[in-house]
Design an enzyme around this catalytic site. Structure first.
Site, PDB file in Angstrom:
ATOM      1  N   VAL A  11       4.330  11.241  18.209  1.00  0.00           N
ATOM      2  CA  VAL A  11       3.395  12.173  17.570  1.00  0.00           C
ATOM      3  C   VAL A  11       4.083  13.488  17.197  1.00  0.00           C
ATOM      4  O   VAL A  11       3.998  13.936  16.054  1.00  0.00           O
ATOM      5  CB  VAL A  11       2.176  12.422  18.501  1.00  0.00           C
ATOM      6  CG1 VAL A  11       1.327  13.573  18.002  1.00  0.00           C
ATOM      7  CG2 VAL A  11       1.335  11.155  18.585  1.00  0.00           C
ATOM      8  N   ASP A  30      11.991  19.914  22.772  1.00  0.00           N
ATOM      9  CA  ASP A  30      11.742  18.876  23.785  1.00  0.00           C
ATOM     10  C   ASP A  30      12.597  19.183  24.997  1.00  0.00           C
ATOM     11  O   ASP A  30      13.678  19.771  24.882  1.00  0.00           O
ATOM     12  CB  ASP A  30      12.072  17.485  23.206  1.00  0.00           C
ATOM     13  CG  ASP A  30      11.356  16.366  23.958  1.00  0.00           C
ATOM     14  OD1 ASP A  30      11.630  16.191  25.161  1.00  0.00           O
ATOM     15  OD2 ASP A  30      10.512  15.686  23.359  1.00  0.00           O
ATOM     16  N   PHE A 150      -4.347  10.777  15.019  1.00  0.00           N
ATOM     17  CA  PHE A 150      -4.844   9.407  14.823  1.00  0.00           C
ATOM     18  C   PHE A 150      -3.787   8.473  14.240  1.00  0.00           C
ATOM     19  O   PHE A 150      -4.112   7.360  13.852  1.00  0.00           O
ATOM     20  CB  PHE A 150      -6.071   9.421  13.909  1.00  0.00           C
ATOM     21  CG  PHE A 150      -7.217  10.207  14.492  1.00  0.00           C
ATOM     22  CD1 PHE A 150      -8.083   9.616  15.400  1.00  0.00           C
ATOM     23  CD2 PHE A 150      -7.403  11.534  14.178  1.00  0.00           C
ATOM     24  CE1 PHE A 150      -9.132  10.341  15.961  1.00  0.00           C
ATOM     25  CE2 PHE A 150      -8.441  12.277  14.721  1.00  0.00           C
ATOM     26  CZ  PHE A 150      -9.300  11.676  15.620  1.00  0.00           C
ATOM     27  N   LEU A 248     -10.144  -6.820  13.074  1.00  0.00           N
ATOM     28  CA  LEU A 248     -10.852  -8.081  13.346  1.00  0.00           C
ATOM     29  C   LEU A 248      -9.844  -9.236  13.412  1.00  0.00           C
ATOM     30  O   LEU A 248     -10.186 -10.369  13.100  1.00  0.00           O
ATOM     31  CB  LEU A 248     -11.911  -8.353  12.273  1.00  0.00           C
ATOM     32  CG  LEU A 248     -13.180  -7.506  12.337  1.00  0.00           C
ATOM     33  CD1 LEU A 248     -14.147  -7.896  11.222  1.00  0.00           C
ATOM     34  CD2 LEU A 248     -13.885  -7.629  13.693  1.00  0.00           C
ATOM     35  N   CYS A 258      -1.527   3.871  23.560  1.00  0.00           N
ATOM     36  CA  CYS A 258      -2.798   4.601  23.416  1.00  0.00           C
ATOM     37  C   CYS A 258      -4.024   3.832  23.885  1.00  0.00           C
ATOM     38  O   CYS A 258      -4.711   4.277  24.805  1.00  0.00           O
ATOM     39  CB  CYS A 258      -2.971   5.039  21.969  1.00  0.00           C
ATOM     40  SG  CYS A 258      -1.789   6.306  21.501  1.00  0.00           S
ATOM     41  N   ARG A 325       5.477   0.032  25.367  1.00  0.00           N
ATOM     42  CA  ARG A 325       4.475   0.450  26.344  1.00  0.00           C
ATOM     43  C   ARG A 325       3.234  -0.448  26.268  1.00  0.00           C
ATOM     44  O   ARG A 325       2.666  -0.625  25.206  1.00  0.00           O
ATOM     45  CB  ARG A 325       4.111   1.929  26.126  1.00  0.00           C
ATOM     46  CG  ARG A 325       5.238   2.854  26.551  1.00  0.00           C
ATOM     47  CD  ARG A 325       4.914   4.310  26.295  1.00  0.00           C
ATOM     48  NE  ARG A 325       5.016   4.670  24.896  1.00  0.00           N
ATOM     49  CZ  ARG A 325       4.889   5.917  24.430  1.00  0.00           C
ATOM     50  NH1 ARG A 325       4.646   6.903  25.257  1.00  0.00           N
ATOM     51  NH2 ARG A 325       5.000   6.163  23.150  1.00  0.00           N
TER      52      ARG A 325
HETATM   53  N1  LIG Z   1       1.974   7.234  20.144  1.00  0.00           N
HETATM   54  C1  LIG Z   1       0.879   7.185  19.388  1.00  0.00           C
HETATM   55  O1  LIG Z   1       0.699   6.286  18.582  1.00  0.00           O
HETATM   56  C2  LIG Z   1      -0.174   8.245  19.527  1.00  0.00           C
HETATM   57  C3  LIG Z   1      -1.180   8.335  18.559  1.00  0.00           C
HETATM   58  C4  LIG Z   1      -2.149   9.321  18.684  1.00  0.00           C
HETATM   59  C5  LIG Z   1      -2.128  10.189  19.766  1.00  0.00           C
HETATM   60  N2  LIG Z   1      -1.144  10.059  20.719  1.00  0.00           N
HETATM   61  C6  LIG Z   1      -1.137  11.018  21.826  1.00  0.00           C
HETATM   62  O2  LIG Z   1      -0.161  12.024  21.537  1.00  0.00           O
HETATM   63  C7  LIG Z   1       0.490  12.448  22.737  1.00  0.00           C
HETATM   64  C8  LIG Z   1       1.988  12.204  22.638  1.00  0.00           C
HETATM   65  O3  LIG Z   1       2.203  10.827  22.510  1.00  0.00           O
HETATM   66  P1  LIG Z   1       3.649  10.224  22.167  1.00  0.00           P
HETATM   67  O4  LIG Z   1       3.465   8.760  22.009  1.00  0.00           O
HETATM   68  O5  LIG Z   1       4.256  11.002  21.068  1.00  0.00           O
HETATM   69  O6  LIG Z   1       4.392  10.541  23.555  1.00  0.00           O
HETATM   70  P2  LIG Z   1       5.914  10.301  23.947  1.00  0.00           P
HETATM   71  O7  LIG Z   1       5.903   9.941  25.363  1.00  0.00           O
HETATM   72  O8  LIG Z   1       6.556   9.392  22.946  1.00  0.00           O
HETATM   73  O9  LIG Z   1       6.592  11.741  23.759  1.00  0.00           O
HETATM   74  C9  LIG Z   1       6.259  12.856  24.513  1.00  0.00           C
HETATM   75  C10 LIG Z   1       7.439  13.818  24.459  1.00  0.00           C
HETATM   76  O10 LIG Z   1       7.070  15.034  25.110  1.00  0.00           O
HETATM   77  C11 LIG Z   1       8.233  15.547  25.763  1.00  0.00           C
HETATM   78  N3  LIG Z   1       7.843  16.573  26.742  1.00  0.00           N
HETATM   79  C12 LIG Z   1       7.290  16.413  27.966  1.00  0.00           C
HETATM   80  N4  LIG Z   1       7.091  17.610  28.549  1.00  0.00           N
HETATM   81  C13 LIG Z   1       7.501  18.550  27.654  1.00  0.00           C
HETATM   82  C14 LIG Z   1       7.531  19.968  27.664  1.00  0.00           C
HETATM   83  N5  LIG Z   1       7.108  20.678  28.718  1.00  0.00           N
HETATM   84  N6  LIG Z   1       8.027  20.613  26.597  1.00  0.00           N
HETATM   85  C15 LIG Z   1       8.482  19.907  25.519  1.00  0.00           C
HETATM   86  N7  LIG Z   1       8.483  18.556  25.446  1.00  0.00           N
HETATM   87  C16 LIG Z   1       7.986  17.884  26.520  1.00  0.00           C
HETATM   88  C17 LIG Z   1       8.866  14.307  26.339  1.00  0.00           C
HETATM   89  O11 LIG Z   1      10.227  14.532  26.683  1.00  0.00           O
HETATM   90  C18 LIG Z   1       8.679  13.319  25.188  1.00  0.00           C
HETATM   91  O12 LIG Z   1       9.791  13.344  24.305  1.00  0.00           O
HETATM   92  C19 LIG Z   1      -0.180  11.670  23.866  1.00  0.00           C
HETATM   93  O13 LIG Z   1      -1.237  12.451  24.379  1.00  0.00           O
HETATM   94  C20 LIG Z   1      -0.738  10.441  23.168  1.00  0.00           C
HETATM   95  O14 LIG Z   1      -1.850   9.886  23.836  1.00  0.00           O
HETATM   96  C21 LIG Z   1      -0.164   9.130  20.610  1.00  0.00           C
END
Ligand SMILES: NC(=O)c1ccc[n+]([C@@H]2O[C@H](COP(=O)([O-])OP(=O)(O)OC[C@H]3O[C@@H](n4cnc5c(N)ncnc54)[C@H](O)[C@@H]3O)[C@@H](O)[C@H]2O)c1
Length: 434
Positions: A11, A30, A150, A248, A258, A325
């Site tokens: 994201v 990050d 989303f 579907l 997610c 995941r």
């Molecule tokens: N992956 C998807 O398809 C998707 C879609 C919609 C919403 N989301 C939501 O978005 C959020 C992120 O999801 P993601 O899949 O990108 O997660 P991810 O696990 O791929 O990435 C999260 C990143 O955050 C970094 N991080 C952690 N603590 C930190 C800090 N203090 N400062 C800076 N960076 C930090 C981690 O090192 C990691 O690189 C989640 O809440 C998820 O539910 C994900």
């Protein structure tokens, strides 16, 4: 606008890259040094179509930077987008520890002019809780916006640049207005809501889609019992505009980072508020059952799986991503191994990630051809294009027994029917046995 994005996962990175693409100056931060080092070289740490091209072009244009230093990221940022992970915690609740840490960290760097945008998926009330925590630390009113994401992995860039909608939840009209301005170049419909409604929209949407999948999967199981074809049924249902065609596709259930955690987190929130929500419990139970489906079918067909070579095609939880995941491939591999089968898996991009989770209890092949050689059966787990395009007649020729369990209904009937000898078991449709 000068923007800092915290977290460069699926994201954060997609958001940072797309915001720079529409002209903003973005610094992505990050705590993972390895990721940032890779990104600085213009290499994406995740597989996402189109991402690397936009990443490099915006870096070259000087609009996109990467750092591990919070100081550097927030130095002159007006807007701070928080996109850190919120994985599943105890009892199904969302684990907010990364979010709490990130927002604590930024408290000592922000000014009253900054707008904090929470893009991570967080339970209702989290924005209020984070706001209070930050205000207690910095001593002034903090402007917050809940802006849930989303995007779908595998089409993250397309989904961000051409989103169906952008949700902006805030109690500050000024902050909401600025975030609307930030997104204006995307020309996407925007919906302004309260913070709590924005948080709820995200969970309600994901839980609805997961429920739609479990619903069609249960219909598929019934179709098998009564001799109907779930793909025809889904087509017929989907033509009804009130139902729609998406989500579907019957198969071996939802996975990914997610749906599983978000459905459980919503159920947890409901429980905390005295609401049972049995519908969500069933959504989860059906999905658990569905993940076992291919093994159940193979056991029924073979009697036992000890010593059988099973070629697993696909490991990622869905095509066009290397994300493992909650992928159904994990319980399938574990179960097959437990039953004494020899598993050889192939995935075009997720093998390295799979190895970290599944380990060396299964073998990993470098091609479909290598995986299926002398196999007693093929399990189709992820509907990669490469898998959909297989010459089925040639594939079964190279197997020990011509048996296919298609967990994604991705092989066409015509391809199966040209085989001189085959047993094809799809989901929710009559098998084809030649
Ligand atoms: N992956 C998807 O398809 C998707 C879609 C919609 C919403 N989301 C939501 O978005 C959020 C992120 O999801 P993601 O899949 O990108 O997660 P991810 O696990 O791929 O990435 C999260 C990143 O955050 C970094 N991080 C952690 N603590 C930190 C800090 N203090 N400062 C800076 N960076 C930090 C981690 O090192 C990691 O690189 C989640 O809440 C998820 O539910 C994900």
């Amino acid at each position: 606008m000068k923007i800092a994005v915290l977290g460069t996962g699926y994201v954060g990175l997609s958001t940072g890259v797309c915001l720079s693409q529409i002209g903003h100056h973005v610094t992505c931060m990050d705590i993972n040094e390895q990721k940032i080092n890779q990104l600085r070289k213009g290499i994406s740490p995740i597989y996402e179509p189109g991402l690397e091209d936009l990443l490099t072009s915006n870096m070259v244009a000087g609009r996109l930077h990467f750092t591990t230093s919070l100081n550097e990221a927030l130095a002159d940022a007006e807007t701070i987008v928080v996109a850190v992970g919120t994985p599943q915690g105890d009892n199904g609740a969302a684990d907010l520890s990364f979010l709490v840490q990130a927002t604590k960290d930024i408290s000592s760097h922000i000014t009253p002019e900054n707008i904090i945008v929470i893009k991570s998926t967080v339970p209702v009330g989290t924005n209020d809780f984070v706001k209070k925590m930050m205000e207690d630390r910095c001593g002034f009113k903090v402007k917050m916006v809940s802006n849930p994401e989303f995007l779908r992995q595998g089409s993250a860039i397309e989904d961000t640049l051409k989103a169906d909608r952008i949700i902006i939840g805030s109690e500050s009209a000024e902050a909401a207005g600025k975030i609307q301005e930030m997104y204006r170049p995307l020309n996407v419909p925007m919906l302004l809501t309260s913070t709590r409604s924005a948080e709820m929209i995200k969970y309600a949407s994901n839980a609805f889609l997961a429920t739609k999948i479990s619903y069609i999967n249960e219909i598929a199981n019934l179709c098998e019992a009564v001799g109907a074809d779930v793909q025809d049924v889904a087509r017929g249902m989907g033509k009804d505009k009130r139902i729609g065609e998406a989500f579907l596709n019957a198969g071996i259930g939802y996975g990914g980072s997610c749906f599983p955690k978000d459905v459980k987190a919503l159920l947890h929130t409901a429980g905390l508020n005295g609401i049972e929500f049995p519908l969500l419990k069933e959504t989860i139970a059906i999905n658990e059952y569905q993940r076992e489906l291919l093994v159940t079918k193979a056991l029924k067909r073979f009697g036992g799986l000890k010593g059988k070579k099973i070629a697993m095609l696909g490991l990622a939880f869905k095509p066009e991503t290397d994300d493992m995941r909650e992928g159904p491939s994990i319980p399938i591999a574990v179960e097959l191994t437990k039953l004494g089968a020899e598993v050889v898996a192939y995935d075009p991009v997720a093998t390295e990630n799979a190895r970290k989770i599944i380990g060396d209890t299964i073998k990993y092949a470098g091609s479909i051809h290598e995986a299926i050689a002398e196999a007693n059966a093929v399990f189709i787990v992820t509907e990669w294009n490469e898998v959909k395009c297989i010459d089925v007649a040639e594939m079964v020729w190279n197997m020990k027994e011509p048996i296919i369990f298609d967990g994604r209904n991705c092989l066409s009937e015509e391809k199966i029917r040209v085989c001189s000898s085959v047993e094809y078991y799809p989901v929710g449709k009559p098998p084809i046995i030649i």
